[in-house]
Scaffold this motif. Structure first.
Motif, PDB file in Angstrom:
ATOM      1  N   LEU A  94      -7.383 -51.753  14.938  1.00  0.00           N
ATOM      2  CA  LEU A  94      -7.193 -51.259  17.104  1.00  0.00           C
ATOM      3  C   LEU A  94      -6.253 -50.115  17.753  1.00  0.00           C
ATOM      4  N   ALA A  95      -5.597 -51.004  16.551  1.00  0.00           N
ATOM      5  CA  ALA A  95      -3.831 -50.913  16.974  1.00  0.00           C
ATOM      6  C   ALA A  95      -3.270 -49.208  16.672  1.00  0.00           C
ATOM      7  N   ALA A  96      -4.043 -48.692  15.131  1.00  0.00           N
ATOM      8  CA  ALA A  96      -4.032 -48.241  14.598  1.00  0.00           C
ATOM      9  C   ALA A  96      -5.351 -46.794  15.034  1.00  0.00           C
ATOM     10  N   MET A  97      -5.853 -47.483  15.782  1.00  0.00           N
ATOM     11  CA  MET A  97      -7.021 -46.417  16.511  1.00  0.00           C
ATOM     12  C   MET A  97      -6.101 -45.645  17.970  1.00  0.00           C
ATOM     13  N   LYS A  98      -5.816 -46.258  18.609  1.00  0.00           N
ATOM     14  CA  LYS A  98      -5.235 -45.852  19.493  1.00  0.00           C
ATOM     15  C   LYS A  98      -3.725 -44.480  19.046  1.00  0.00           C
ATOM     16  N   GLY A  99      -4.369 -44.277  20.467  1.00  0.00           N
ATOM     17  CA  GLY A  99      -3.345 -42.614  19.956  1.00  0.00           C
ATOM     18  C   GLY A  99      -3.219 -41.321  19.214  1.00  0.00           C
ATOM     19  N   GLN A 100      -4.724 -41.856  18.332  1.00  0.00           N
ATOM     20  CA  GLN A 100      -4.538 -40.633  16.988  1.00  0.00           C
ATOM     21  C   GLN A 100      -4.563 -39.409  18.132  1.00  0.00           C
ATOM     22  N   VAL A 101      -4.657 -38.807  17.360  1.00  0.00           N
ATOM     23  CA  VAL A 101      -4.241 -36.942  17.415  1.00  0.00           C
ATOM     24  C   VAL A 101      -4.906 -35.557  16.606  1.00  0.00           C
ATOM     25  N   PHE A 102      -5.931 -35.480  16.703  1.00  0.00           N
ATOM     26  CA  PHE A 102      -6.547 -34.637  15.682  1.00  0.00           C
ATOM     27  C   PHE A 102      -7.456 -33.463  16.793  1.00  0.00           C
ATOM     28  N   GLU A 103      -7.389 -32.262  15.825  1.00  0.00           N
ATOM     29  CA  GLU A 103      -8.931 -31.082  16.043  1.00  0.00           C
ATOM     30  C   GLU A 103      -9.815 -31.625  15.444  1.00  0.00           C
ATOM     31  N   SER A 104     -11.253 -31.486  16.627  1.00  0.00           N
ATOM     32  CA  SER A 104     -12.104 -32.259  16.306  1.00  0.00           C
ATOM     33  C   SER A 104     -12.814 -31.158  16.355  1.00  0.00           C
ATOM     34  N   PRO A 105     -13.824 -30.485  16.302  1.00  0.00           N
ATOM     35  CA  PRO A 105     -14.999 -29.656  15.810  1.00  0.00           C
ATOM     36  C   PRO A 105     -15.239 -29.152  17.148  1.00  0.00           C
ATOM     37  N   ARG A 106     -15.064 -29.794  18.882  1.00  0.00           N
ATOM     38  CA  ARG A 106     -14.930 -29.885  19.957  1.00  0.00           C
ATOM     39  C   ARG A 106     -13.900 -29.483  20.073  1.00  0.00           C
ATOM     40  N   GLY A 107     -13.081 -28.961  19.062  1.00  0.00           N
ATOM     41  CA  GLY A 107     -12.005 -28.444  19.775  1.00  0.00           C
ATOM     42  C   GLY A 107     -10.371 -29.808  19.794  1.00  0.00           C
ATOM     43  N   PRO A 108      -8.897 -29.857  20.258  1.00  0.00           N
ATOM     44  CA  PRO A 108      -7.725 -30.643  19.728  1.00  0.00           C
ATOM     45  C   PRO A 108      -8.200 -31.910  21.065  1.00  0.00           C
ATOM     46  N   VAL A 109      -8.559 -32.440  20.392  1.00  0.00           N
ATOM     47  CA  VAL A 109      -8.067 -34.034  21.386  1.00  0.00           C
ATOM     48  C   VAL A 109      -7.410 -35.537  20.909  1.00  0.00           C
ATOM     49  N   PHE A 110      -7.152 -36.762  21.906  1.00  0.00           N
ATOM     50  CA  PHE A 110      -6.507 -37.685  20.871  1.00  0.00           C
ATOM     51  C   PHE A 110      -7.628 -39.053  22.013  1.00  0.00           C
ATOM     52  N   VAL A 111      -7.154 -39.660  21.336  1.00  0.00           N
ATOM     53  CA  VAL A 111      -7.476 -41.544  21.906  1.00  0.00           C
ATOM     54  C   VAL A 111      -6.174 -41.679  22.496  1.00  0.00           C
ATOM     55  N   ASP A 112      -6.069 -41.663  24.711  1.00  0.00           N
ATOM     56  CA  ASP A 112      -4.837 -42.268  24.939  1.00  0.00           C
ATOM     57  C   ASP A 112      -4.913 -43.606  24.708  1.00  0.00           C
ATOM     58  N   ALA A 113      -3.830 -43.779  24.354  1.00  0.00           N
ATOM     59  CA  ALA A 113      -3.181 -44.785  24.081  1.00  0.00           C
ATOM     60  C   ALA A 113      -3.332 -46.198  24.949  1.00  0.00           C
ATOM     61  N   GLN A 114      -3.106 -45.729  26.422  1.00  0.00           N
ATOM     62  CA  GLN A 114      -3.600 -46.822  27.042  1.00  0.00           C
ATOM     63  C   GLN A 114      -4.783 -46.678  27.415  1.00  0.00           C
ATOM     64  N   THR A 115      -5.959 -46.295  27.533  1.00  0.00           N
ATOM     65  CA  THR A 115      -6.753 -46.261  27.975  1.00  0.00           C
ATOM     66  C   THR A 115      -7.953 -46.506  27.168  1.00  0.00           C
ATOM     67  N   ARG A 116      -7.702 -45.856  25.738  1.00  0.00           N
ATOM     68  CA  ARG A 116      -8.428 -45.871  24.873  1.00  0.00           C
ATOM     69  C   ARG A 116      -9.642 -45.034  24.940  1.00  0.00           C
ATOM     70  N   ASP A 117      -9.816 -43.987  25.892  1.00  0.00           N
ATOM     71  CA  ASP A 117     -10.431 -43.074  25.846  1.00  0.00           C
ATOM     72  C   ASP A 117      -9.828 -42.071  25.418  1.00  0.00           C
ATOM     73  N   ILE A 118     -11.170 -40.361  25.480  1.00  0.00           N
ATOM     74  CA  ILE A 118     -10.889 -39.900  25.049  1.00  0.00           C
ATOM     75  C   ILE A 118     -10.487 -38.450  25.335  1.00  0.00           C
ATOM     76  N   VAL A 119      -9.367 -37.971  25.048  1.00  0.00           N
ATOM     77  CA  VAL A 119      -8.555 -36.772  26.215  1.00  0.00           C
ATOM     78  C   VAL A 119      -9.170 -35.626  25.279  1.00  0.00           C
ATOM     79  N   GLN A 120      -9.549 -35.158  26.066  1.00  0.00           N
ATOM     80  CA  GLN A 120     -10.339 -33.237  25.472  1.00  0.00           C
ATOM     81  C   GLN A 120     -10.357 -31.723  26.613  1.00  0.00           C
ATOM     82  N   ASN A 121     -11.389 -30.946  25.984  1.00  0.00           N
ATOM     83  CA  ASN A 121     -11.174 -29.683  26.798  1.00  0.00           C
ATOM     84  C   ASN A 121     -12.098 -30.089  27.189  1.00  0.00           C
ATOM     85  N   VAL A 122     -12.593 -29.619  28.322  1.00  0.00           N
ATOM     86  CA  VAL A 122     -13.776 -29.718  28.696  1.00  0.00           C
ATOM     87  C   VAL A 122     -13.903 -27.871  29.209  1.00  0.00           C
ATOM     88  N   TYR A 123     -14.922 -27.066  28.368  1.00  0.00           N
ATOM     89  CA  TYR A 123     -15.443 -25.969  28.765  1.00  0.00           C
ATOM     90  C   TYR A 123     -16.741 -25.643  29.663  1.00  0.00           C
TER      91      TYR A 123
END
Ligand code: VNL
Length: 393
Positions: A335-364
């Motif tokens: 779980l700890a290693a999942m939090k905060g991951q930053v990467f390029e997804s096919p959708r665009g740049p994303v990261f897993v917010d370490a506080q909320t564990r929710d995905i932060v991403q571009n909206v088009y």
């Protein structure tokens, strides 16, 4: 002579017995199990099909040995009934001893499984369900899909700037629909527009006709729709059949409605429909082009939709967590290693917010257009790094 033979034989048998008892234990230690629970049949079956295909593609591209462990995918069909999801999750944790739970086609399935993730300290990677509050249902939930507040707000900013002031909303009557309705309404009002009527249709076997008749009579500038993946084509068909577009009512929606899984069969009536979402198969990045090509090749031409991307990225999050922890430390370390991951997804740049564990991403913002003879959601604007606005309640 005879006795020596017997002795040797029994020694060999004993050695075999010992081996037989240690082998499963060894195999167990060297296997990393992902329990992937999806709706493979029933009303939400396309979501299961898309996510399974994406998970298999990710494994085919990245191998099934990670940090010296053999990754095993165990897929279970919950038919999108939350009681079944919970029972399958229980079996996967207790009997199969999975390292990670994943999938979750609809919000009620995720909500039914969350307490089990907490009790067993098993990370639960939510790849589809998109009600804001799911990440708050357990500290072991990590989400790679999206939230309805995240994508709805962008459309409520776009609409009033484009001549749309009075809107009727039509949503599926459960978590994500209620989120979409609420956040679209609030933001539109903030921008000087108005939701004149809020309609809700049942999740199971919805009949849109009577609701659409109401909308026709109310004659708003636009109808805003959220229905889950798989139901969009029916909405589009009935919207056009009732001549709503000809009556001057625009259809605007979250991208769940112009779902890439169905869009190409919706016909020219879908042209020009504006939606907001986090993924389009037409997203013009080199990484996405490669992803779409590989996905279609592996699945007889099936186009990946936003569910596929949630599944693909979910596997990425699991693989990278396994690499970081080298397979040691159990659920909490993963779980700890999942939090905060930053990467390029096919959708665009994303990261897993370490506080909320929710995905932060571009909206088009996207518009349905014909490209090379096929219907696509063509992106024309982007709001970068959007956090789930639902978290600030
Ligand atoms: C949900 C949200 C499901 C959006 C969907 O399709 C969707 C959910 C199955 O949270 O239940 O497109």
């Amino acid at each position: 002579m005879h006795k020596r033979h017997l002795l040797r034989a029994s020694a060999a048998a004993a050695a075999l017995m010992a081996l037989a008892t240690t082998l499963p234990a060894m195999a167990q230690d060297n296997v990393f199990k992902i329990g992937l629970i999806l709706p493979m049949t029933g009303q939400q079956a396309t979501t299961g099909r898309q996510i399974e295909a994406a998970a298999r593609l990710y494994m085919a591209q990245n191998g099934d040995t990670v940090a010296g462990k053999k990754v095993q995918l165990i897929i279970k069909d919950d038919t999108s009934l939350p009681d079944v999801t919970r029972r399958l999750a229980q079996e996967l944790v207790v009997n199969d001893k999975v390292n990670v739970l994943a999938g979750m086609g609809i919000t009620p399935s995720a909500m039914a499984t969350a307490p089990l993730a907490t009790q067993s300290k098993t990370p639960l990677v939510v790849m589809a369900a998109a009600t804001s509050s799911i990440t708050e249902a357990s500290p072991y939930v990590v989400r790679t899909s999206f939230t309805l507040p995240q994508v709805s707000v962008a459309l409520a900013d776009w609409a009033p700037k484009n001549g749309i002031k009075k809107v009727v909303t039509l949503v599926s009557d459960y978590g994500p629909g209620i989120d979409a309705e609420k956040f679209f309404n609030q933001r539109l009002a903030f921008n000087g527009g108005q939701v004149t009527e809020a309609l809700r249709v049942p999740l199971r076997n919805p009949d849109f006709a009577p609701f659409l008749q109401k909308v026709r009579d109310a004659k708003p500038d636009a109808l805003f729709v959220f229905v889950p993946s798989g139901a969009g084509a029916a909405v589009m068909k009935q919207f056009l059949e009732r001549g709503m577009d000809k009556a001057g009512i625009k259809l605007i929606a979250t991208g769940d409605v112009t779902d890439d899984d169905q869009l190409n069969d919706m016909g020219d009536g879908a042209l020009g429909v504006v939606t907001s979402h986090h993924y389009s198969a037409a997203h013009p990045s080199p990484l996405n082009k490669k992803f779409v090509e590989a996905f279609e090749k592996a699945n007889k031409g099936l186009r990946p939709n936003f569910m596929a991307v949630g599944g693909y990225d979910g596997m990425r999050v699991i693989y990278e967590a396994l690499k970081t922890t080298k397979g040691a430390g159990g659920g909490d370390a993963l779980l700890a290693a999942m939090k905060g991951q930053v990467f390029e997804s096919p959708r665009g740049p994303v990261f897993v917010d370490a506080q909320t564990r929710d995905i932060v991403q571009n909206v088009y913002l996207r518009k349905v257009e014909r490209v090379n003879g096929q219907l696509y959601n063509v992106e024309f604007d982007v709001i970068k790094d959007v956090k789930d606005p639902g978290k600030a309640r």
